[in-house]
Enzyme design. Structure first.
Site, short mmCIF file in Angstrom:
data_model
loop_
_atom_site.label_atom_id
_atom_site.label_comp_id
_atom_site.label_asym_id
_atom_site.label_seq_id
_atom_site.Cartn_x
_atom_site.Cartn_y
_atom_site.Cartn_z
CB THR A 105 34.58 35.87 48.02
OG1 THR A 105 34.37 35.21 49.26
CG2 THR A 105 36.00 36.37 47.95
CD GLU A 160 39.17 36.02 46.19
OE1 GLU A 160 38.62 36.36 45.11
OE2 GLU A 160 38.76 35.09 46.88
CE LYS A 211 41.17 12.28 39.19
NZ LYS A 211 42.28 12.54 40.08
CD1 TRP A 255 42.03 15.64 35.58
CD2 TRP A 255 40.30 15.97 36.96
NE1 TRP A 255 42.51 15.66 36.87
CE2 TRP A 255 41.47 15.86 37.74
CE3 TRP A 255 39.09 16.18 37.61
CZ2 TRP A 255 41.47 15.94 39.12
CZ3 TRP A 255 39.08 16.27 38.99
CH2 TRP A 255 40.26 16.15 39.72
P1 AMP Z 1 34.12 36.38 41.90
O1 AMP Z 1 35.15 36.79 42.86
O2 AMP Z 1 32.78 36.21 42.49
O3 AMP Z 1 34.05 37.25 40.69
O4 AMP Z 1 34.52 34.93 41.37
C1 AMP Z 1 35.75 34.67 40.75
C2 AMP Z 1 35.68 33.38 40.00
O5 AMP Z 1 34.72 33.50 38.94
C3 AMP Z 1 36.95 33.00 39.31
O6 AMP Z 1 37.86 32.37 40.18
C4 AMP Z 1 36.45 32.06 38.21
O7 AMP Z 1 36.20 30.77 38.71
C5 AMP Z 1 35.13 32.68 37.85
N1 AMP Z 1 35.29 33.52 36.65
C6 AMP Z 1 35.43 34.84 36.58
N2 AMP Z 1 35.53 35.25 35.30
C7 AMP Z 1 35.46 34.15 34.53
C8 AMP Z 1 35.52 33.89 33.12
N3 AMP Z 1 35.64 34.85 32.22
N4 AMP Z 1 35.43 32.59 32.73
C9 AMP Z 1 35.29 31.60 33.62
N5 AMP Z 1 35.22 31.77 34.94
C10 AMP Z 1 35.31 33.04 35.40
#
Ligand code: AMP
Length: 539
Positions: free
Chosen positions: A185, A330, A440, A445
């Site tokens: 990640t 994930e 917050k 929020w």
């Molecule tokens: P990653 O594993 O680096 O792709 O990160 C995943 C996280 O990216 C998710 O849990 C979201 O917080 C954020 N994310 C992915 N796609 C979107 C989207 N279309 N809009 C908002 N947040 C997103």
């Protein structure tokens, strides 16, 4: 129980590459090489080289289950590693080229990578840590510049090994539950964690991506993966495109807006996938120097929220359909897609853009729920915010070499996404924030994402990030960090603009101008760095 009588045909990746060889032997994969020239070959050539790669790996002593890393841009060689390594029974571990030395060393040691394939232009990023690695034994180099030297120990050249290898090879992925890929990640909080995909999960994810309800590429598509191959397996596009025989276009290191715009125009790209930062840059490039990008049927965007204003601008100014998708490393990574559904047919354009700016419906194969702090299920009414939890065919059940804990998985084995969302009665999800990014203020929020989206739709603003900063009276208050389009901004005008949508207490306490918003290794705004800058008094 009466068992069904169907074949137990394994879900292994060799199926994709064999299908591509038979069904699309003449379709092509094109790569923009480091020197700007094009490399192009057919799926038949691709298949032959993957077989050779199997023998190369065997000669390098790679055994089933070994982790074999890649350190590369998006190109045909990286695609060969995507298939060749898992089809040899090993695990392709895509290293993020933008990580710090410390993170890179941590990840390589944690994964115990046995071999690392390194692209020439990226050598200087890995050479300094090579002698500190505990496990990497061999390096294989490719795309080296003329006369480029290398200080890595045990290094050989990919093309030399391939030239000496036979293309007679028997696949070694003989069990669908074998691990096939490893991706860490991006680590905006804490150290990166590894997600270990299996052949089975990746095959089911690929079928998931191929659904019309998801991205649904077909043979007729020309797909440009701007999303790096080290970001959640390039969102599954390479596997999906290869299975149906779509033309694949890889940008190599040419990720700046101008070459991307040229590529889309020249190659008549139909599907292009990338994070909002990329499409924001491309939009401004196209405004300055128009190109014909009307071939695009799906401009896929994910990784962070695509501002509604940008979705609108692409459709209004260029007639381009933006497909907003949400996912996570994930989740292999596709979770939800915001395509319009039958009931949206009568909406006016504003209403349609509202829908497309949401993160969308969960694609078949993904199960979701929202819960409160006590883990109690919350209603899907489009208003109640809660933590999103998911499970499904391609969702991680555990991180690599980390015991499951309540922090990431619930007792009944749902994965905790860390995203705070609402879901409406039709299953459409909207991300309000990351749990860690919500502000917050006085017990209420404030969504940093909503503020950012509104700010970026203002004509004076190029980029905007909102972070929570400690406040004695309110607990936390929002602070906006801006990159103005022409270096100028008027806080009063921005406040007035925000008040059209939000209550007064949502207004940022201050607007701070920076040259550039810091980004994570996969191009998302790095609020961890911004929070640190604030703590250090740099904002
Ligand atoms: P990653 O594993 O680096 O792709 O990160 C995943 C996280 O990216 C998710 O849990 C979201 O917080 C954020 N994310 C992915 N796609 C979107 C989207 N279309 N809009 C908002 N947040 C997103």
């Amino acid at each position: 129980m009466l068992s069904g009588l169907m074949m137990d045909y394994p879900l292994t990746l060799n199926t994709i590459i064999e299908h591509a060889r038979r069904m699309s032997p003449r379709k092509t994969i094109k790569t923009k090489q480091p020197d700007g020239s094009w490399h192009e070959y057919s799926y038949a050539d691709f298949h032959r080289r993957i077989k050779k790669l199997g023998n190369v790996l065997e000669a390098l002593g790679v055994e089933p289950g070994d982790r074999v890393a890649t350190f590369a841009w998006n190109n045909y060689q990286h695609l060969e590693f995507y298939f060749g390594i898992p089809c040899a029974g090993a695990v392709v571990h895509t290293l993020n080229i933008r990580l710090s030395h410390e993170q890179l060393k941590f990840i390589i040691d944690h994964a115990e990578d046995k071999v690392i394939f390194v692209e020439g232009s990226l050598l200087p990023l890995i050479e300094p840590i090579a002698d500190q690695l505990n496990t990497a034994q061999r390096f294989v180099l490719f795309n080296m510049a003329e006369g480029q030297s290398c200080s890595l120990p045990n290094a050989s050249h990919y093309e030399d090994l391939m030239a000496a290898a036979s293309d007679d090879y028997e696949w070694r992925c003989n069990d669908e539950n074998m691990a096939m890929g490893l991706c860490y990640t991006s680590g905006t909080t804490g150290m990166p964690k590894g997600v270990l995909y299996s052949h089975r999960s990746m095959m089911l994810h690929t079928l998931g991506v191929l659904q019309a309800a998801a991205l649904g590429p077909t043979e007729a598509d020309v797909a440009l993966a701007v999303v790096p191959q080290f970001h959640a397996m390039a969102w599954g596009l390479p596997y999906a495109c290869a299975w149906v025989g779509a033309t694949i276009v890889m940008p190599g290191p040419h990720l700046q807006p101008a070459p991307l715009a040229d590529m889309i125009e020249d190659e008549r790209v139909t599907i292009a996938a990338g994070v909002p930062t990329i499409w924001n840059g491309l939009y401004h490039e196209l405004r300055q120097k128009p190109r014909d990008i009307s071939s695009i049927t799906q401009l896929v965007v994910g990784g962070s929220a695509m501002p509604r204003g940008l979705i609108e601008a692409y459709e209004r100014d260029f007639g381009v359909n933006v497909v907003h998708a949400w996912g996570m490393t994930e989740m292999s990574p596709i979770g939800s897609v915001a395509k319009l559904q039958a009931r949206h047919a009568d909406l006016d354009v504003q209403g349609r853009w509202d829908i497309k700016a949401k993160q969308g419906y969960f694609v078949p194969g993904v199960d979701a729920r929202i819960v409160d702090d006590e883990g109690v299920d919350l209603p899907w009414d489009g208003e109640t915010m809660g933590e999103l939890q998911v499970r499904g065919y391609w969702v991680a059940g555990q991180y690599y070499k980390i015991e499951n804990s309540q922090e990431h998985f619930t007792d009944d084995l749902w994965f905790r996404t860390g995203d705070v969302v609402t879901i409406d009665e039709d299953g459409f999800m909207t991300i309000t924030d990351r749990t860690k990014d919500l502000v917050k203020s006085g017990g209420e929020w404030i969504s940093s994402v909503d503020l950012e989206n509104m700010l970026i739709s203002h004509p004076d603003v190029l980029e905007a990030a909102v972070i929570a900063v400690p406040d004695e009276r309110w607990g936390e208050r929002p602070l906006a960090v801006l990159v103005p389009l022409d270096g100028e901004h008027d806080p009063q005008a921005l406040n007035k603009y925000l008040l059209e949508r939000f209550p007064k207490f949502w207004l940022p306490d201050a607007y701070v101008v920076v040259d550039e918003i810091p980004k994570t290794g996969v191009g998302k705004m790095d609020k961890k760095v911004l929070r640190q800058w604030h703590a250090d008094g740099k904002l």
